[in-house]
Design a protein around this motif. Structure first.
Motif, PDB file in Angstrom:
ATOM      1  N   SER A 184      -6.937  -0.881 -23.974  1.00  0.00           N
ATOM      2  CA  SER A 184      -6.528  -1.158 -22.601  1.00  0.00           C
ATOM      3  C   SER A 184      -6.049   0.101 -21.877  1.00  0.00           C
ATOM      4  O   SER A 184      -6.401   0.309 -20.713  1.00  0.00           O
ATOM      5  N   ARG A 185      -5.270   0.956 -22.535  1.00  0.00           N
ATOM      6  CA  ARG A 185      -4.780   2.155 -21.861  1.00  0.00           C
ATOM      7  C   ARG A 185      -4.150   3.085 -22.877  1.00  0.00           C
ATOM      8  O   ARG A 185      -3.803   2.682 -23.999  1.00  0.00           O
ATOM      9  N   GLN A 186      -4.017   4.355 -22.499  1.00  0.00           N
ATOM     10  CA  GLN A 186      -3.256   5.310 -23.300  1.00  0.00           C
ATOM     11  C   GLN A 186      -1.814   5.293 -22.797  1.00  0.00           C
ATOM     12  O   GLN A 186      -1.564   5.428 -21.607  1.00  0.00           O
ATOM     13  N   ILE A 187      -0.885   5.105 -23.717  1.00  0.00           N
ATOM     14  CA  ILE A 187       0.521   4.989 -23.362  1.00  0.00           C
ATOM     15  C   ILE A 187       1.296   6.173 -23.929  1.00  0.00           C
ATOM     16  O   ILE A 187       0.765   6.974 -24.713  1.00  0.00           O
ATOM     17  N   TYR A 188       2.565   6.268 -23.532  1.00  0.00           N
ATOM     18  CA  TYR A 188       3.419   7.363 -23.996  1.00  0.00           C
ATOM     19  C   TYR A 188       4.722   6.796 -24.542  1.00  0.00           C
ATOM     20  O   TYR A 188       5.388   5.986 -23.893  1.00  0.00           O
ATOM     21  N   GLY A 341       8.288  15.591 -24.125  1.00  0.00           N
ATOM     22  CA  GLY A 341       8.380  15.158 -25.518  1.00  0.00           C
ATOM     23  C   GLY A 341       7.735  13.833 -25.864  1.00  0.00           C
ATOM     24  O   GLY A 341       7.727  13.438 -27.033  1.00  0.00           O
ATOM     25  N   ALA A 342       7.198  13.122 -24.872  1.00  0.00           N
ATOM     26  CA  ALA A 342       6.558  11.846 -25.182  1.00  0.00           C
ATOM     27  C   ALA A 342       5.257  12.072 -25.938  1.00  0.00           C
ATOM     28  O   ALA A 342       4.569  13.081 -25.749  1.00  0.00           O
ATOM     29  N   ILE A 343       4.928  11.126 -26.800  1.00  0.00           N
ATOM     30  CA  ILE A 343       3.727  11.216 -27.630  1.00  0.00           C
ATOM     31  C   ILE A 343       2.736  10.134 -27.215  1.00  0.00           C
ATOM     32  O   ILE A 343       3.109   8.971 -27.038  1.00  0.00           O
ATOM     33  N   ALA A 344       1.478  10.530 -27.082  1.00  0.00           N
ATOM     34  CA  ALA A 344       0.438   9.582 -26.672  1.00  0.00           C
ATOM     35  C   ALA A 344       0.101   8.616 -27.801  1.00  0.00           C
ATOM     36  O   ALA A 344       0.116   8.968 -28.977  1.00  0.00           O
ATOM     37  N   ASP A 345      -0.196   7.394 -27.424  1.00  0.00           N
ATOM     38  CA  ASP A 345      -0.646   6.375 -28.367  1.00  0.00           C
ATOM     39  C   ASP A 345      -1.589   5.444 -27.610  1.00  0.00           C
ATOM     40  O   ASP A 345      -1.679   5.512 -26.384  1.00  0.00           O
ATOM     41  N   MET A 346      -2.284   4.581 -28.334  1.00  0.00           N
ATOM     42  CA  MET A 346      -3.210   3.657 -27.690  1.00  0.00           C
ATOM     43  C   MET A 346      -2.657   2.243 -27.717  1.00  0.00           C
ATOM     44  O   MET A 346      -2.027   1.826 -28.687  1.00  0.00           O
ATOM     45  N   GLU A 347      -2.918   1.533 -26.636  1.00  0.00           N
ATOM     46  CA  GLU A 347      -2.542   0.134 -26.528  1.00  0.00           C
ATOM     47  C   GLU A 347      -3.821  -0.692 -26.376  1.00  0.00           C
ATOM     48  O   GLU A 347      -4.782  -0.250 -25.739  1.00  0.00           O
TER      49      GLU A 347
END
Length: 384
Positions: A184-188, A341-347
């Motif tokens: 759905s989107r790349q989140i942080y 400092g936020a890290i990307a992740d997938m949702e």
């Protein structure tokens, strides 16, 4: 019907035995008004039917839709994957690619409507950009899935806001049950619950952002100092950023929603005030060790050099650290969040459609292949 799971609609609202837990009390305060008065009373662009699912001591809201292609993306897959996606193409900064993808999305959208993509039940849908999950086990997730499938045999079943790193047991259980994982989107994610998180540059940037408050004469407004007189201004600040600047396909919170958040405490509302005027606002909540901010806005007419966004973001991270929660920063402003400092992740959306005819399933299968094969690599490459 799975006897472990009980479903309640607005006609059986009085029979709901709300759990006497923090999450149960929150669910009652948040969901009862929406079920009694209807979603459009609180969100102008959300037309849906709300049902409550209770399993053990957990309460999960379900939203049931038949079509409603003009709905906000929070309960319209069509809006999420076609309408909103077309607006986001400008982020690519590649006109030729944008035109080609726009044509592709138009064709895909036509076929999606033909396959009734929006005939869907969303599980744990709070009608927010990010749905936080309670501490739900794999067996509970499967039981809810089975109960919803039995109750709505003509609908696709979708668990929104699924992040495998945050919900490993639930994700594995839904995969084993036959769900597709549709990106759905790349989140942080900002691990504010880890004192050692972030490098020196990120900490310096946050310190600099926070110091802007004093430099520019702003006072941080605690939740206890927000009043009914602030409600219209809060709604305006959210509109200026999330609707006027970004997209009217975001949830359009009415003043009734902000009033509910303020009076029932469904969101903790903080802001930045100067000379008696509220110029920025954020509204957050947390569940199961994760915090997110569905209401965030500032006066976009003020000079960008003033740094309202930077100040508000620094205050948000400070609040997350104070509460000891991991901060789910949703999507958008990718480079800004990475720098701090936020890290990307997938949702993902976990989609169950095995009970539907082939003419209804193909679209979800195509989305799963296209987005995992092209969309996710593109988002990661461009750091969107």
């Amino acid at each position: 019907m799975n006897r472990r799971v009980a479903l309640y609609d607005c006609d059986s609202l009085e029979r709901i035995d709300w759990p006497d837990t923090e999450d149960g009390r929150y669910a009652k305060a948040y969901l009862e008004p929406l079920m009694r008065e209807g979603s459009r009373r609180f969100l102008r662009n959300v037309e849906t039917t709300l049902v409550v699912a209770r399993i053990d001591d957990l309460v999960l809201p379900l939203t049931i839709n038949e079509g409603e292609y003009n709905n906000a993306y929070v309960c319209s897959p069509y809006t999420h994957y076609v309408t909103y996606a077309k607006q986001e193409l400008a982020l690519l900064n590649r006109p030729t690619v944008e035109r080609s993808l726009s044509v592709l999305l138009d064709a895909l959208g036509y076929l999606m409507k033909k396959s009734h993509l929006n005939r869907v039940v969303h599980v744990n849908n709070w009608l927010l950009s990010t749905n936080l999950y309670p501490r739900i086990s794999g067996s509970q997730a499967r039981a809810v899935l089975n109960a919803v499938r039995d109750a709505f045999p003509g609908h696709a079943i979708v668990f929104r806001s699924v992040c495998p790193s945050l919900h490993p047991e639930m994700t594995a259980a839904l995969r084993e049950a036959g769900c597709k994982l549709v990106p759905s989107r790349q989140i942080y994610l900002y691990r504010s619950n880890d004192p050692a998180f972030g490098n020196a540059k990120a900490r310096w940037l946050l310190k600099r952002d926070y110091e802007l408050l004093a430099q520019n004469g702003y006072a941080f407004v605690a939740a206890a100092d927000m009043t009914d007189e602030d409600i219209s201004r809060i709604a305006e600040l959210y509109r200026l950023l999330y609707l006027d600047k970004y997209s009217y396909d975001n949830p359009q919170f009415d003043e009734a929603f902000i009033r509910l958040a303020l009076q029932a405490g469904t969101l903790t509302l903080n802001g930045l005030r100067k000379d008696g005027r509220l110029d920025a606002v954020m509204g957050y909540f947390y569940r199961n060790g994760v915090m997110t901010t569905p209401v965030f806005g500032y006066d976009t007419a003020m000079p960008q050099s003033l740094g309202l966004y930077r100040m508000l973001s620094a205050c948000l991270i400070h609040q997350a650290r104070e509460s000891g929660n991991l901060l789910h920063e949703s999507a958008g402003a990718a480079q800004f969040k990475r720098n701090r400092g936020a890290i990307a992740d997938m949702e993902y959306s976990a989609v169950f459609d095995r009970h539907l005819p082939l003419g209804r399933r193909w679209c979800w299968s195509l989305l799963e292949r296209l987005l995992n094969g092209i969309g996710v690599p593109l988002m990661r490459k461009l750091k969107l």
